[in-house]
Scaffold this motif. Structure first.
Motif, short mmCIF file in Angstrom:
data_model
loop_
_atom_site.label_atom_id
_atom_site.label_comp_id
_atom_site.label_asym_id
_atom_site.label_seq_id
_atom_site.Cartn_x
_atom_site.Cartn_y
_atom_site.Cartn_z
N GLY A 34 36.81 -51.59 52.70
CA GLY A 34 38.24 -51.45 52.94
C GLY A 34 39.07 -51.10 51.72
O GLY A 34 40.29 -51.12 51.76
N CYS A 35 38.40 -50.71 50.61
CA CYS A 35 39.17 -50.47 49.38
C CYS A 35 39.78 -49.07 49.34
O CYS A 35 40.70 -48.81 48.58
CB CYS A 35 38.31 -50.71 48.14
N GLY A 36 39.26 -48.15 50.14
CA GLY A 36 39.84 -46.80 50.12
C GLY A 36 38.82 -45.69 49.90
O GLY A 36 39.19 -44.55 49.61
N LYS A 37 37.53 -45.99 50.08
CA LYS A 37 36.50 -44.98 49.83
C LYS A 37 36.60 -43.82 50.80
O LYS A 37 36.61 -42.66 50.40
CB LYS A 37 35.10 -45.62 49.93
N SER A 38 36.67 -44.13 52.10
CA SER A 38 36.75 -43.04 53.10
C SER A 38 38.04 -42.26 52.93
O SER A 38 38.07 -41.04 53.18
CB SER A 38 36.65 -43.60 54.52
N THR A 39 39.09 -42.94 52.50
CA THR A 39 40.36 -42.25 52.25
C THR A 39 40.15 -41.14 51.21
O THR A 39 40.68 -40.03 51.37
CB THR A 39 41.42 -43.27 51.78
N PHE A 63 49.73 -45.63 53.39
CA PHE A 63 49.82 -45.46 54.84
C PHE A 63 50.96 -46.31 55.36
O PHE A 63 51.10 -47.46 54.98
CB PHE A 63 48.52 -45.91 55.52
N TYR A 121 43.93 -35.89 54.92
CA TYR A 121 45.11 -36.65 54.51
C TYR A 121 45.68 -36.00 53.26
O TYR A 121 44.92 -35.54 52.41
CB TYR A 121 44.77 -38.09 54.12
N ARG A 167 51.17 -49.40 53.16
CA ARG A 167 50.04 -50.05 52.51
C ARG A 167 49.43 -49.01 51.57
O ARG A 167 49.08 -47.91 52.00
CB ARG A 167 49.03 -50.47 53.57
P1 ADP Z 1 36.70 -47.97 52.97
O1 ADP Z 1 36.15 -46.67 53.41
O2 ADP Z 1 36.59 -48.23 51.50
O3 ADP Z 1 36.12 -49.13 53.73
P2 ADP Z 1 39.22 -46.87 53.98
O4 ADP Z 1 39.46 -45.74 53.06
O5 ADP Z 1 38.71 -46.57 55.31
O6 ADP Z 1 38.27 -47.97 53.26
O7 ADP Z 1 40.59 -47.69 54.15
C1 ADP Z 1 41.36 -48.16 53.05
C2 ADP Z 1 42.64 -48.78 53.56
O8 ADP Z 1 43.48 -47.78 54.09
C3 ADP Z 1 42.41 -49.82 54.65
O9 ADP Z 1 43.30 -50.87 54.44
C4 ADP Z 1 42.73 -49.05 55.92
O10 ADP Z 1 43.23 -49.91 56.90
C5 ADP Z 1 43.81 -48.07 55.44
N1 ADP Z 1 43.76 -46.82 56.22
C6 ADP Z 1 42.79 -45.89 56.19
N2 ADP Z 1 43.07 -44.85 57.00
C7 ADP Z 1 44.25 -45.15 57.59
C8 ADP Z 1 45.11 -44.49 58.54
N3 ADP Z 1 44.78 -43.29 59.05
N4 ADP Z 1 46.25 -45.11 58.91
C9 ADP Z 1 46.59 -46.32 58.40
N5 ADP Z 1 45.86 -46.99 57.50
C10 ADP Z 1 44.71 -46.42 57.09
#
Ligand code: ADP
Ligand code: MG
Length: 262
Positions: A49-54, A17, A63, A26
């Motif tokens: 914050g590791c990237g699970k939702s991503t 991102f 995405y 990042r």
């Molecule tokens: P988790 O679900 O494991 O807590 P996320 O997948 O939400 O983590 O986020 C992983 C990393 O990616 C975090 O550092 C978050 O800030 C970053 N991130 C997630 N979505 C976005 C976005 N749309 N824009 C910028 N950074 C993002």
């Protein structure tokens, strides 16, 4: 040989991102590889914050990968796709529609006729034990019931895969337990492929066939645990198994929960 494609495949997926007001990126997930077979229930655990939702957002096509490819049912995901049923912590039911109206929503969007969609919606509500609440409005239901209605809505579109992003984390402990059992049964019965994200390690062990353990960000898969317990869909039985606590202990170790600073 097995010619059916996996329900979901991540092939060397990296996602970066762009940081706000900067040219730096990042890296959220790095070279993630995994498969989910048809009908399988896979849980993903990892530090906050590791990237699970991503990973879920990429499965839903919200995405696009920076590198690598995502496939749902053998087709590369390049845009938001309707084969994926996505359920979040918040139920997102439409307050002005009845429960059955909410379950019909996705079917309506697909152009299904009125009588057909009513029939499908009512049978999903039945499977989720909500048939008596079909004509209620969301505000008339408890938090747990609303989550069940959201599951009925998700299953009604007959998705190739259901994505659950911490669906129970906003509920009290007992409702959560009952709902885990209820979701487990319903999902088992429907046979739908499921990917669950949770920070609750016992939930992962009680509900899944397999658990992917992610590292700190940038996330990569550090271990896959096959949950060799019978009776998926019967959480109450699984809880009794001594082997279940061994799996939970293993996850504790992998996530270094004893030594991690908060
Ligand atoms: P988790 O679900 O494991 O807590 P996320 O997948 O939400 O983590 O986020 C992983 C990393 O990616 C975090 O550092 C978050 O800030 C970053 N991130 C997630 N979505 C976005 C976005 N749309 N824009 C910028 N950074 C993002
Ligand atoms: Mg998340």
């Amino acid at each position: 040989m097995n010619s059916l494609p996996s329900a979901l495949e991540f092939r060397g997926v990296t996602k970066g991102f762009r940081l706000p007001n900067s040219t730096d990126t990042r890296i959220a997930i790095n070279d993630v590889n995994f498969n989910v077979r048809n009908g399988e229930f896979v849980a993903i655990v990892g530090p906050s914050g590791c990237g699970k939702s991503t990973i879920l957002n990429m499965t839903a096509g919200l995405y696009q990968p920076t590198a690598g490819e995502v496939y749902v049912s053998g087709e590369q995901v390049t845009s938001p796709n309707s084969h994926v049923g996505f359920m979040l912590q918040k139920d997102l039911l439409l307050p002005w529609r009845t429960i059955v109206g909410n379950v019909e929503f996705g079917l309506e969007a697909r152009g299904m006729g009125k009588a057909d969609r009513r029939e499908v919606a009512l049978s999903e509500l039945k499977r989720c034990h909500l048939e008596d609440f079909a004509n209620h409005y969301p505000y008339q239901l408890s938090g747990g019931m609303r989550q069940r209605a959201a599951l009925a809505r998700t299953l009604a579109i007959d998705p190739a895969i259901v994505l659950l992003d911490e669906p129970f984390s906003a509920l009290d402990a007992q409702t959560k337990l009952l709902l885990q059992q209820n979701f487990g049964e319903t999902i088992m019965q429907s046979g739908v492929t499921t990917l669950l994200i949770t920070h609750d390690l016992s939930e992962a062990v009680f509900m899944a066939d397999r658990i992917l353990v992610l590292s700190e960000r940038p996330a990569t898969v550090i271990e896959e645990i096959v949950v060799d317990l019978p009776t998926r869909g019967n959480l109450m039985e699984r809880r009794k198994s001594p082997k279940a606590s061994e799996y939970i202990g293993r996850l504790f170790e992998l996530l270094k929960l004893e030594s991690r600073a908060i």
